[in-house]
Design a protein around this motif. Sequence first.
Motif: not given
Length: 386
Positions: A208-211, A216-217, A337-339
């Motif tokens: 989740l954090s990576q997604a 944000l980016d 994304g994926s989560y």
Amino acid sequence: MNRKSPLLTLVQESTSIKRKRGTLYTPEEILNQCCIWNNTAEYIVSKHSYLRNILNKKSNNIILTGTGSSYYVCKALEWTLRNHINGKVITAPATDIVTHSNHLFPSDIDGLMVHFSRSGNTPESVHTVNVMRRDYPRLFHIVVTCNQNSAIVKQFSKKHNVLILPLSKQTCDMGLAMTTSVSNMFIAGAFFNFINNPGRYISSVHQLSQAGIKILDKYAGLAKQLGLKKFRRVILLGTGRLHTTAMEGALKITELTDGEIATMAETFLGVRHGPITFVDERTLVIYLISPDSKVQNYEMDLIRQLHKKGLGMCRVALTSSSNKAISRYADYVVNLGSYNYEMAFPIYLLFLQMYGLFSSLAHGLKPDNPSRRNVITRVVKGVKIY
């Protein structure tokens, strides 16, 4: 992060400029929250044995409570806990408990009550713990707060049948609008979904954090672009658990723009029953699209209908779906994304928080304290307990 990101630009400005613009806290709190999720997960897992023992004894009824954004955390968790808890999951706003505690629950109710509060200092939050301990003695209480030095911590940390879970200082927003506090309290509460598999919980939060970091980016520029358009109204549409996310997103936009933008949160099916009249030629329509294909069928019908009628000035879709039809009916698509979908609440919020931030600046407000008349404050004032 992309060096050209307008969110990163705000964070990297000098302290003096940020103080003047009222951006000392809020941009950084939005930007950093995804990394803090992992720390929150590690902290909660360190309490695994104790929490599992409590849940094994008290899972027949789980009551979730909070006020404002903290209550939306409860509603978001309610949807996921139902799939993992054998007992009954109940949400009750602390504001209702203050006025009607004796009408909400049977006097002999047994179970677990989980309280969520950013500051831990609001009169409603403190009173709710007091009155529920007094009137419903069979309940065990867990208090999740972002303020380690709060009144709720000081008053109840040594009380019988109360466990305080103070999250790290980093989770306690200094800006008026709750951003990282909301997402981290959700992350903490979501552990109950994984009570028998803490390793999967840690990996789900990491994913989740990576997604979230990618969102944000990649989409801060779009959030700023939309903020500069100064829409008169914003309607957010979501189904099921995403309706709760829409309500929290609507609250953020309202708070950060000091009411300059009128907001509404509705369901895709419910909006036809009157609220669709809210959508005019200066309205931004935000679709929070479910990854569930059955649910998405209903959502796409409404999306096509709005497109055919030409309702709304601009339409944005937040989605993790690969459905190509979405892009035909939306002006912009934010790919989430994926989560793990059960953790969707904070992922959808990230873009909405950024949009609220840039809308606040576009209206000449100070995001850290956007209320020009001090109508709202970081910690609620004026509540007298009777």
